[in-house]
Design a protein around this motif. Structure first.
Motif, PDB file in Angstrom:
ATOM      1  N   MET A   1      -2.069 -19.704 -22.619  1.00 35.63           N
ATOM      2  CA  MET A   1      -2.685 -20.936 -23.036  1.00 35.63           C
ATOM      3  C   MET A   1      -1.645 -22.054 -22.973  1.00 35.63           C
ATOM      4  O   MET A   1      -0.545 -21.926 -23.469  1.00 35.63           O
ATOM      5  CB  MET A   1      -3.213 -20.773 -24.469  1.00 35.63           C
ATOM      6  N   ALA A   2      -2.016 -23.168 -22.350  1.00 39.03           N
ATOM      7  CA  ALA A   2      -1.117 -24.315 -22.232  1.00 39.03           C
ATOM      8  C   ALA A   2      -1.292 -25.224 -23.438  1.00 39.03           C
ATOM      9  O   ALA A   2      -2.376 -25.342 -23.988  1.00 39.03           O
ATOM     10  CB  ALA A   2      -1.425 -25.080 -20.951  1.00 39.03           C
ATOM     11  N   SER A   3      -0.215 -25.831 -23.838  1.00 40.38           N
ATOM     12  CA  SER A   3      -0.314 -26.799 -24.930  1.00 40.38           C
ATOM     13  C   SER A   3       0.287 -28.112 -24.466  1.00 40.38           C
ATOM     14  O   SER A   3       1.101 -28.151 -23.560  1.00 40.38           O
ATOM     15  CB  SER A   3       0.405 -26.281 -26.171  1.00 40.38           C
ATOM     16  N   HIS A   4      -0.119 -29.174 -25.114  1.00 40.02           N
ATOM     17  CA  HIS A   4       0.363 -30.515 -24.781  1.00 40.02           C
ATOM     18  C   HIS A   4       0.971 -31.117 -26.037  1.00 40.02           C
ATOM     19  O   HIS A   4       0.275 -31.369 -27.009  1.00 40.02           O
ATOM     20  CB  HIS A   4      -0.797 -31.381 -24.281  1.00 40.02           C
ATOM     21  N   VAL A   5       2.268 -31.326 -26.024  1.00 37.04           N
ATOM     22  CA  VAL A   5       2.959 -31.929 -27.147  1.00 37.04           C
ATOM     23  C   VAL A   5       3.817 -33.061 -26.612  1.00 37.04           C
ATOM     24  O   VAL A   5       4.572 -32.878 -25.667  1.00 37.04           O
ATOM     25  CB  VAL A   5       3.867 -30.901 -27.880  1.00 37.04           C
ATOM     26  N   THR A   6       3.664 -34.233 -27.200  1.00 35.16           N
ATOM     27  CA  THR A   6       4.493 -35.363 -26.791  1.00 35.16           C
ATOM     28  C   THR A   6       5.669 -35.487 -27.739  1.00 35.16           C
ATOM     29  O   THR A   6       5.651 -34.958 -28.847  1.00 35.16           O
ATOM     30  CB  THR A   6       3.687 -36.681 -26.813  1.00 35.16           C
ATOM     31  N   ARG A   7       6.684 -36.231 -27.316  1.00 33.91           N
ATOM     32  CA  ARG A   7       7.870 -36.386 -28.155  1.00 33.91           C
ATOM     33  C   ARG A   7       7.528 -37.038 -29.479  1.00 33.91           C
ATOM     34  O   ARG A   7       8.167 -36.787 -30.481  1.00 33.91           O
ATOM     35  CB  ARG A   7       8.952 -37.157 -27.422  1.00 33.91           C
ATOM     36  N   SER A   8       6.473 -37.893 -29.510  1.00 33.97           N
ATOM     37  CA  SER A   8       6.123 -38.571 -30.754  1.00 33.97           C
ATOM     38  C   SER A   8       5.418 -37.643 -31.738  1.00 33.97           C
ATOM     39  O   SER A   8       5.274 -37.988 -32.904  1.00 33.97           O
ATOM     40  CB  SER A   8       5.271 -39.812 -30.480  1.00 33.97           C
ATOM     41  N   GLU A   9       4.965 -36.478 -31.275  1.00 30.88           N
ATOM     42  CA  GLU A   9       4.378 -35.513 -32.193  1.00 30.88           C
ATOM     43  C   GLU A   9       5.448 -34.639 -32.812  1.00 30.88           C
ATOM     44  O   GLU A   9       5.202 -33.936 -33.778  1.00 30.88           O
ATOM     45  CB  GLU A   9       3.343 -34.665 -31.458  1.00 30.88           C
ATOM     46  N   VAL A  10       6.642 -34.661 -32.274  1.00 29.94           N
ATOM     47  CA  VAL A  10       7.748 -33.878 -32.800  1.00 29.94           C
ATOM     48  C   VAL A  10       8.678 -34.775 -33.610  1.00 29.94           C
ATOM     49  O   VAL A  10       9.067 -34.442 -34.726  1.00 29.94           O
ATOM     50  CB  VAL A  10       8.522 -33.176 -31.652  1.00 29.94           C
ATOM     51  N   PHE A  11       9.046 -35.931 -33.047  1.00 30.22           N
ATOM     52  CA  PHE A  11       9.944 -36.869 -33.705  1.00 30.22           C
ATOM     53  C   PHE A  11       9.224 -38.199 -33.876  1.00 30.22           C
ATOM     54  O   PHE A  11       8.627 -38.702 -32.934  1.00 30.22           O
ATOM     55  CB  PHE A  11      11.215 -37.077 -32.879  1.00 30.22           C
ATOM     56  N   ASP A  12       9.306 -38.771 -35.040  1.00 35.34           N
ATOM     57  CA  ASP A  12       8.660 -40.052 -35.292  1.00 35.34           C
ATOM     58  C   ASP A  12       9.266 -41.138 -34.421  1.00 35.34           C
ATOM     59  O   ASP A  12      10.467 -41.133 -34.128  1.00 35.34           O
ATOM     60  CB  ASP A  12       8.793 -40.445 -36.766  1.00 35.34           C
ATOM     61  N   TYR A  13       8.424 -42.085 -34.031  1.00 38.41           N
ATOM     62  CA  TYR A  13       8.840 -43.209 -33.206  1.00 38.41           C
ATOM     63  C   TYR A  13      10.019 -43.921 -33.847  1.00 38.41           C
ATOM     64  O   TYR A  13      10.031 -44.197 -35.042  1.00 38.41           O
ATOM     65  CB  TYR A  13       7.675 -44.190 -33.032  1.00 38.41           C
ATOM     66  N   THR A  15      13.028 -42.913 -34.417  1.00 46.70           N
ATOM     67  CA  THR A  15      14.100 -42.120 -35.018  1.00 46.70           C
ATOM     68  C   THR A  15      15.165 -41.839 -33.967  1.00 46.70           C
ATOM     69  O   THR A  15      14.932 -41.956 -32.764  1.00 46.70           O
ATOM     70  CB  THR A  15      13.568 -40.785 -35.577  1.00 46.70           C
ATOM     71  N   GLU A  16      16.344 -41.478 -34.441  1.00 48.51           N
ATOM     72  CA  GLU A  16      17.459 -41.231 -33.523  1.00 48.51           C
ATOM     73  C   GLU A  16      17.119 -40.159 -32.476  1.00 48.51           C
ATOM     74  O   GLU A  16      17.356 -40.374 -31.285  1.00 48.51           O
ATOM     75  CB  GLU A  16      18.705 -40.852 -34.324  1.00 48.51           C
ATOM     76  N   PRO A  17      16.556 -38.994 -32.883  1.00 48.23           N
ATOM     77  CA  PRO A  17      16.217 -37.992 -31.855  1.00 48.23           C
ATOM     78  C   PRO A  17      15.161 -38.499 -30.872  1.00 48.23           C
ATOM     79  O   PRO A  17      15.247 -38.235 -29.672  1.00 48.23           O
ATOM     80  CB  PRO A  17      15.679 -36.798 -32.646  1.00 48.23           C
ATOM     81  N   PHE A  18      14.169 -39.244 -31.367  1.00 47.15           N
ATOM     82  CA  PHE A  18      13.135 -39.804 -30.503  1.00 47.15           C
ATOM     83  C   PHE A  18      13.759 -40.715 -29.450  1.00 47.15           C
ATOM     84  O   PHE A  18      13.493 -40.590 -28.253  1.00 47.15           O
ATOM     85  CB  PHE A  18      12.114 -40.582 -31.340  1.00 47.15           C
TER      86      PHE A  18
END
Length: 162
Positions: A1-13, A15-18
């Motif tokens: 099963m494929a999943s779709h995750v964007t960087r904004s779903e992991v790190f808040d807009y 933020t340093e990691p974002f």
């Protein structure tokens, strides 16, 4: 099963990691597009007076310039009230998670007013690092305050076809 995750779903807009991943990802996309001869549209809000922003944009266009590709800049201009209104459109709220906290998002848009985000400040003002860089490339400044997204796109495409 494929999943779709964007960087904004992991790190808040914002933020340093974002931001670190955003810069790295954009840079890699630009490099790969240049290497494969793929035309690319990159959107970017930048402070024209900031040396660091001018360097980032120069880094993004350099792979294309080094390969002899044409680089064109389209600068969209709209007044603050128009940008705040557009910030709350159904499409933007649906597609950009960071926009759903409208108080924060409106504050973010307002905070950008401290930067020089548009050219056309007059001949008596010294050019910013961004303006000097834009002068090296094809550049369209378009006030889209009264234009729909489709009208704006039509004008840009007509300009690019010249």
């Amino acid at each position: 099963m494929a999943s779709h995750v964007t960087r904004s779903e992991v790190f808040d807009y914002g933020t340093e990691p974002f931001m670190r991943l955003l810069v790295e990802f954009r840079g890699r996309v630009v490099e790969e597009a240049a290497a494969s001869g793929t035309d690319l549209v990159l959107t970017y809000v930048w402070g024209l007076e900031l040396e660091e922003d001018a360097r980032w944009v120069d880094d993004y266009v350099r792979p294309h310039v080094e390969l002899g590709a044409a680089v064109s800049f389209v600068e969209l201009y709209a007044d603050l009230d128009t940008r705040l209104e557009r910030n709350r459109t159904e499409h933007r709220l649906a597609e950009k998670r960071s926009k759903r906290d409208v108080d924060w998002s409106d504050g973010n848009v307002r905070s950008l007013e401290r930067y020089v985000m548009n050219t056309g400040r007059g001949d008596d003002v010294a050019p910013t690092p961004g303006e000097r860089m834009l002068a090296e490339h094809r550049h369209l400044r378009l006030d889209n305050s009264a234009l729909s997204a489709d009208e704006t796109a039509e004008q840009i495409l007509a300009w690019l076809d010249r």
